[in-house]
Design a protein around this motif. Structure first.
Motif, PDB file in Angstrom:
ATOM      1  N   GLU A  42      -2.206  -6.218  13.311  1.00 45.41           N
ATOM      2  CA  GLU A  42      -2.808  -5.994  14.800  1.00 45.41           C
ATOM      3  C   GLU A  42      -1.825  -6.924  15.810  1.00 45.41           C
ATOM      4  O   GLU A  42      -1.776  -6.628  17.032  1.00 45.41           O
ATOM      5  CB  GLU A  42      -4.074  -6.000  15.053  1.00 45.41           C
ATOM      6  CG  GLU A  42      -4.866  -4.723  14.262  1.00 45.41           C
ATOM      7  CD  GLU A  42      -5.155  -4.818  12.914  1.00 45.41           C
ATOM      8  OE1 GLU A  42      -5.804  -3.945  12.270  1.00 45.41           O
ATOM      9  OE2 GLU A  42      -4.846  -5.985  12.411  1.00 45.41           O
ATOM     10  N   ASN A  43      -1.682  -8.043  15.371  1.00 46.37           N
ATOM     11  CA  ASN A  43      -1.106  -9.053  16.020  1.00 46.37           C
ATOM     12  C   ASN A  43       0.285  -9.081  15.822  1.00 46.37           C
ATOM     13  O   ASN A  43       0.969 -10.327  16.369  1.00 46.37           O
ATOM     14  CB  ASN A  43      -1.622 -10.530  15.796  1.00 46.37           C
ATOM     15  CG  ASN A  43      -3.242 -10.468  16.376  1.00 46.37           C
ATOM     16  OD1 ASN A  43      -3.664  -9.836  17.488  1.00 46.37           O
ATOM     17  ND2 ASN A  43      -4.152 -11.447  15.748  1.00 46.37           N
TER      18      ASN A  43
ATOM     19  N   TYR B 237      -1.735  -7.412   6.624  1.00 45.86           N
ATOM     20  CA  TYR B 237      -0.989  -8.770   7.016  1.00 45.86           C
ATOM     21  C   TYR B 237       0.588  -8.752   7.049  1.00 45.86           C
ATOM     22  O   TYR B 237       1.042  -8.072   6.043  1.00 45.86           O
ATOM     23  CB  TYR B 237      -1.476  -9.828   6.349  1.00 45.86           C
ATOM     24  CG  TYR B 237      -2.867 -10.069   6.278  1.00 45.86           C
ATOM     25  CD1 TYR B 237      -3.707 -11.041   7.281  1.00 45.86           C
ATOM     26  CD2 TYR B 237      -3.970  -9.427   5.291  1.00 45.86           C
ATOM     27  CE1 TYR B 237      -5.107 -10.888   7.438  1.00 45.86           C
ATOM     28  CE2 TYR B 237      -5.359  -9.612   5.486  1.00 45.86           C
ATOM     29  CZ  TYR B 237      -5.949 -10.278   6.513  1.00 45.86           C
ATOM     30  OH  TYR B 237      -7.218 -10.313   6.791  1.00 45.86           O
TER      31      TYR B 237
ATOM     32  N   ASP C 179       2.841  -7.722  17.178  1.00 42.43           N
ATOM     33  CA  ASP C 179       3.837  -7.947  18.486  1.00 42.43           C
ATOM     34  C   ASP C 179       3.759  -9.241  19.159  1.00 42.43           C
ATOM     35  O   ASP C 179       4.474  -9.332  20.010  1.00 42.43           O
ATOM     36  CB  ASP C 179       3.362  -6.971  19.535  1.00 42.43           C
ATOM     37  CG  ASP C 179       3.549  -5.371  18.661  1.00 42.43           C
ATOM     38  OD1 ASP C 179       4.150  -5.172  17.669  1.00 42.43           O
ATOM     39  OD2 ASP C 179       2.961  -4.381  19.308  1.00 42.43           O
ATOM     40  N   LEU C 180       2.513  -9.940  18.648  1.00 39.52           N
ATOM     41  CA  LEU C 180       2.501 -11.264  19.547  1.00 39.52           C
ATOM     42  C   LEU C 180       3.789 -12.353  19.287  1.00 39.52           C
ATOM     43  O   LEU C 180       4.194 -12.304  18.061  1.00 39.52           O
ATOM     44  CB  LEU C 180       1.084 -12.099  19.260  1.00 39.52           C
ATOM     45  CG  LEU C 180      -0.013 -10.907  19.495  1.00 39.52           C
ATOM     46  CD1 LEU C 180      -1.456 -11.958  19.211  1.00 39.52           C
ATOM     47  CD2 LEU C 180       0.080 -10.743  21.189  1.00 39.52           C
TER      48      LEU C 180
ATOM     49  N   ARG D  43      -0.087 -13.495  10.022  1.00 40.04           N
ATOM     50  CA  ARG D  43      -0.773 -12.727  10.884  1.00 40.04           C
ATOM     51  C   ARG D  43      -1.205 -11.407  10.568  1.00 40.04           C
ATOM     52  O   ARG D  43      -0.707 -10.652   9.560  1.00 40.04           O
ATOM     53  CB  ARG D  43       0.035 -12.705  12.302  1.00 40.04           C
ATOM     54  CG  ARG D  43       1.304 -11.749  12.018  1.00 40.04           C
ATOM     55  CD  ARG D  43       2.027 -11.876  13.366  1.00 40.04           C
ATOM     56  NE  ARG D  43       2.446 -13.021  13.769  1.00 40.04           N
ATOM     57  CZ  ARG D  43       2.845 -13.375  15.090  1.00 40.04           C
ATOM     58  NH1 ARG D  43       3.013 -12.555  15.813  1.00 40.04           N
ATOM     59  NH2 ARG D  43       2.978 -14.707  15.177  1.00 40.04           N
ATOM     60  N   THR D  44      -2.176 -11.062  11.172  1.00 41.85           N
ATOM     61  CA  THR D  44      -2.830  -9.524  10.896  1.00 41.85           C
ATOM     62  C   THR D  44      -1.687  -8.329  11.762  1.00 41.85           C
ATOM     63  O   THR D  44      -0.801  -8.817  12.356  1.00 41.85           O
ATOM     64  CB  THR D  44      -4.149  -9.114  11.654  1.00 41.85           C
ATOM     65  OG1 THR D  44      -4.033  -9.343  13.016  1.00 41.85           O
ATOM     66  CG2 THR D  44      -5.249 -10.027  11.007  1.00 41.85           C
TER      67      THR D  44
END
Length: 278
Positions: free
Chosen positions: A262-263, A203, A265-266, A259-260
């Motif tokens: 994996e996210n 995270y 870049d969002l 956020r994780t």
């Protein structure tokens, strides 16, 4: 702090990348090993400054031995642990364990030179570099004592995008061991960047930190030490000193930025603070 290298190579040297290595990871995040993301891949509208990342790598803990295959990953202030931990090193303690949420005790200066304290310091350095991360506090290996270690190297920093390095004001520094650190903020200037933690795998969240700090304490030999730090080094010091007070970065994070990996870049949600210096 995770990616925190090796919190840099910060503790580790990046000699090569093993394409067969799968997920792990920075203090700061289980990411699938892939092409190192570029600065442009971290959109944070409308702020031109992108999310902060740390690129870590692992190497042999013995500096006199030949370099081993390195694994590069994003993290740090990382947050992803290396599964190939050496058996003699203690495990990283994860969020939820009381030792991470309670204040640590000061080390008696007379005990600093003891075999026990010296082993704790060596273990901390080894765990930080193996994780990898750019910093580590004793509570993160289950020991409620006020000891922190941190390191960031030129080699490791070179793997991060130049725009990111500039925005973070990130500069290399040698290994620091500080016992009973006392942190003082030297200015009202702050910056917001993503942080991660080796004790909170997978995270990240945006945290506002002071840009200039002073830390006084004792080195591993019991001698007085004073560190005047700015930019990224100041952030690492604040992150690690927080651990000694039972505070995790998630206790200070900006709402709605958690956020994780994996996210990462969002784009940030509407209403979230812009990244960068204030």
């Amino acid at each position: 702090m995770e990616a925190i290298p090796r919190f840099s190579n910060r503790l580790l040297s990046l000699s090569s990348i093993n394409p067969n290595t799968k997920s792990l990871i920075t203090p700061f995040l289980r990411l699938q090993l892939s092409q190192i993301p570029t600065f442009n891949q971290l959109p944070i509208s409308p702020n031109p400054l992108k999310t902060t990342r740390f690129f870590l790598s692992t190497k042999t803990l013995n500096p006199s031995s030949p370099p081993s295959t390195s694994i590069t990953r994003a993290g740090w202030l990382l947050g992803l642990g290396n599964n190939k931990r050496q058996k003699q090193l203690p495990d990283l303690v994860k969020a939820g364990d009381p030792v991470l949420h309670e204040a640590a005790r000061e080390v008696d200066p007379k005990d600093i030179g003891s075999e026990k304290i010296q082993k704790i310091i060596d273990d901390m350095i080894g765990v930080m570099r193996m994780a990898p991360g750019v910093g580590l506090a004793a509570p993160q290996i289950g020991i409620p004592l006020k000891i922190i270690v941190l390191e960031d190297t030129k080699e490791f920093i070179s793997y991060a995008p130049k725009e990111e390095i500039k925005a973070q004001d990130r500069r290399p520094f040698d290994l620091l061991v500080i016992v009973n650190p006392v942190l003082k903020k030297k200015s009202n200037k702050t910056a917001l960047f993503f942080e991660g933690c080796l004790s909170v795998d997978g995270y990240r969240a945006v945290v506002e930190r002071s840009l200039d700090v002073e830390v006084k304490g004792l080195d591993r030999y019991g001698q007085p030490v004073k560190v005047d730090a700015s930019g990224w080094q100041a952030r690492i010091l604040q992150h690690e000193c927080d651990h000694l007070e039972g505070t995790l970065y998630v206790d200070r994070m900006a709402p709605k930025t958690f956020r994780t990996v994996e996210n990462l870049d969002l784009p940030l949600a509407v209403g979230c603070p812009k990244l960068g210096a204030r």
